[in-house]
Motif scaffolding. Structure first.
Motif, PDB file in Angstrom:
ATOM      1  N   LEU A   1       0.841  -1.145   0.019  1.00  9.81           N
ATOM      2  CA  LEU A   1       0.095  -0.035   0.083  1.00  9.81           C
ATOM      3  C   LEU A   1       0.788   1.338  -0.077  1.00  9.81           C
ATOM      4  O   LEU A   1       0.546   2.167  -0.780  1.00  9.81           O
ATOM      5  N   ASP A   2       1.854   1.250   0.834  1.00 13.65           N
ATOM      6  CA  ASP A   2       2.754   2.580   0.908  1.00 13.65           C
ATOM      7  C   ASP A   2       3.458   2.529  -0.469  1.00 13.65           C
ATOM      8  O   ASP A   2       3.650   3.539  -1.101  1.00 13.65           O
ATOM      9  N   ASP A   3       3.907   1.543  -1.232  1.00  9.66           N
ATOM     10  CA  ASP A   3       4.338   1.535  -2.450  1.00  9.66           C
ATOM     11  C   ASP A   3       3.641   2.020  -3.496  1.00  9.66           C
ATOM     12  O   ASP A   3       4.258   2.927  -4.313  1.00  9.66           O
ATOM     13  N   ALA A   4       2.427   1.630  -3.638  1.00 14.98           N
ATOM     14  CA  ALA A   4       1.301   2.255  -4.557  1.00 14.98           C
ATOM     15  C   ALA A   4       1.163   3.927  -4.395  1.00 14.98           C
ATOM     16  O   ALA A   4       1.224   4.463  -5.289  1.00 14.98           O
ATOM     17  N   ALA A   5       1.133   4.123  -3.104  1.00 14.42           N
ATOM     18  CA  ALA A   5       1.019   5.348  -2.716  1.00 14.42           C
ATOM     19  C   ALA A   5       2.326   6.420  -3.202  1.00 14.42           C
ATOM     20  O   ALA A   5       2.111   7.389  -3.834  1.00 14.42           O
ATOM     21  N   ASN A   6       3.451   6.121  -2.995  1.00  9.96           N
ATOM     22  CA  ASN A   6       4.457   6.312  -3.439  1.00  9.96           C
ATOM     23  C   ASN A   6       4.686   6.371  -4.887  1.00  9.96           C
ATOM     24  O   ASN A   6       5.145   7.483  -5.513  1.00  9.96           O
ATOM     25  N   ALA A   7       4.188   5.174  -5.623  1.00  9.68           N
ATOM     26  CA  ALA A   7       4.325   5.360  -7.075  1.00  9.68           C
ATOM     27  C   ALA A   7       3.281   6.613  -7.552  1.00  9.68           C
ATOM     28  O   ALA A   7       3.517   7.120  -8.608  1.00  9.68           O
TER      29      ALA A   7
ATOM     30  N   GLY B   1       4.632  11.953   3.660  1.00 12.47           N
ATOM     31  CA  GLY B   1       4.242  11.240   4.878  1.00 12.47           C
ATOM     32  C   GLY B   1       2.902  11.181   4.791  1.00 12.47           C
ATOM     33  O   GLY B   1       2.349  10.086   4.961  1.00 12.47           O
ATOM     34  N   LEU B   2       2.345  12.393   4.923  1.00 12.11           N
ATOM     35  CA  LEU B   2       0.618  12.369   4.832  1.00 12.11           C
ATOM     36  C   LEU B   2       0.059  11.896   3.666  1.00 12.11           C
ATOM     37  O   LEU B   2      -1.146  11.144   3.695  1.00 12.11           O
ATOM     38  N   TRP B   3       0.563  12.246   2.620  1.00 12.13           N
ATOM     39  CA  TRP B   3       0.115  11.723   1.297  1.00 12.13           C
ATOM     40  C   TRP B   3       0.040  10.261   1.374  1.00 12.13           C
ATOM     41  O   TRP B   3      -1.003   9.567   1.145  1.00 12.13           O
ATOM     42  N   ARG B   4       1.245   9.578   1.834  1.00 10.52           N
ATOM     43  CA  ARG B   4       1.320   8.115   1.632  1.00 10.52           C
ATOM     44  C   ARG B   4       0.316   7.420   2.796  1.00 10.52           C
ATOM     45  O   ARG B   4      -0.389   6.465   2.393  1.00 10.52           O
ATOM     46  N   ARG B   5       0.230   8.086   3.754  1.00  7.10           N
ATOM     47  CA  ARG B   5      -0.684   7.407   4.796  1.00  7.10           C
ATOM     48  C   ARG B   5      -2.191   7.513   4.412  1.00  7.10           C
ATOM     49  O   ARG B   5      -3.045   6.669   4.424  1.00  7.10           O
TER      50      ARG B   5
END
Length: 360
Positions: A44-50, A77-81
């Motif tokens: 999930l974090d990797d998808a948000a980072n992509a 960080g807030l974007w990723r969360r």
């Protein structure tokens, strides 16, 4: 039951697994390998980072990404969360987002604001039905006097707005500052002081106001209804808010696609992906076709019993609809659903008790 050995009892996730295993290619899932919770969080974090990488792109999606990241104070960080949390529950919103993108922005805005207005009005009506009329007039008068002692900080009117429901809603929200604690699940205040417009010099007014609050505290559900009104969003979006919503409507399907790409690369599935693959095995990728597996099950299944029906998610509900799509009245087949709307406990997995009420 004369032949109980013919019963097959399983969870919905187990049924999804069986359906996908029967058609691994047409379902689009391939080999079933459910990701563990630790690796799921990383995915999930990797998808948000992509998705965040779009910020540097000149295309329209890049502009959408920049709008949202600026709204989040440019915090990666807030974007990723935020996006990781949304992706975890994508089975609850992805279909709605895709459908929303098929509508013109103006029509969508009109429909969204109409639904918000309905929500607001329903909550205000609930509060007004619980609030005694004499207490309503008296509370407003005393809150107005207290606000005047604060210099009009909360802009409490001297009288209730006549025939203007938007202003009535606004007044209830403003009055909440004098009545409710700031907790998420608000309760009526038990004490007030100079911060509420009741300094030591106005002991009589303070006692009178506390007496009203004490009387209101005896009305079951009133504090909850007032909290629901207090926490309602405005029924009309401003242009900046609407632009942000349109940006999210573009970014969310891309985020889901990034997650699916990562799962395909690693050869894993999470439970929302498994549920989607199960539907695809029965009704194709567009969930509208008739597949060989659905025809086979239509012939084999005679009776379905669903326990804890109130805890079905929209995707699980769609699975039940697909399994029974070819059933006819009086053809001897039965769908029996057992549930209690008051016991719904799986909202975190997308359970939608309204589906049970509609079926009932």
């Amino acid at each position: 039951l004369e032949q109980p050995m013919r019963l097959q009892i399983m969870t919905v996730d187990a049924l999804n697994t069986r359906l996908v295993s029967a058609r691994p290619v047409s379902s689009g899932a391939g080999t079933i390998n459910i990701v563990d919770s630790l690796n799921e969080s990383q995915l999930l974090d990797d998808a948000a980072n992509a998705l965040l990488e779009w910020v540097t792109e000149p295309e329209a999606l890049g502009e959408d990404a920049r709008r949202v990241v600026n709204h989040l104070d440019q915090s990666a960080g807030l974007w990723r969360r935020q996006f990781a949390t949304l992706l975890r529950s994508r089975d609850r919103w992805l279909g709605l987002v895709i459908a929303a993108n098929q509508v013109s922005p103006d029509s969508l805005r009109e429909a969204s604001e109409a639904r918000l207005a309905e929500l607001v009005e329903r909550r205000v009506r609930t509060l007004e039905q619980l609030f005694p009329e004499p207490a309503k007039v008296r509370f407003l008068a005393e809150a107005h006097a207290a606000d005047q002692r604060l210099g009009g900080r909360h802009s409490i009117p001297a009288a209730w707005p006549p025939e203007d429901r938007a202003k009535v809603f606004d007044t209830w929200q403003r009055l909440a500052a004098f009545a409710l604690t700031k907790a998420k699940h608000g309760a009526l205040k038990r004490r007030v002081d100079k911060r509420d417009g009741f300094p030591k010099e106005v002991k009589e007014e303070k006692s009178s106001f506390l007496a009203i609050l004490d009387a209101l505290s005896g009305i079951a559900g009133l504090a909850e209804a007032w909290t629901a009104v207090r926490d309602c969003p405005p029924a009309v979006y401003d242009d900046e808010q609407w632009a942000l919503i349109l940006a999210m409507l573009q970014l969310l399907p891309t985020a889901a696609a990034e997650l699916q790409r990562l799962m395909n690369t690693q050869g894993v599935l999470d439970y929302p992906a498994l549920a989607n693959a199960a539907l695809a095995s029965l009704a194709g990728q567009d969930h509208e076709a008739v597949t060989e597996l659905s025809l086979q099950l239509d012939y084999q299944l005679r009776h379905i019993l669903v326990d804890e029906m109130q805890d079905t998610s929209p995707r699980q509900y769609a699975l039940i609809e697909t399994l029974t799509r070819g059933w006819q009245a009086d053809d001897g087949r039965t769908l029996f659903c057992v549930g209690d709307p008051m016991q719904s406990i799986y909202r975190f997995r997308g359970a939608d008790v309204s589906r049970f009420l509609q079926a009932w």
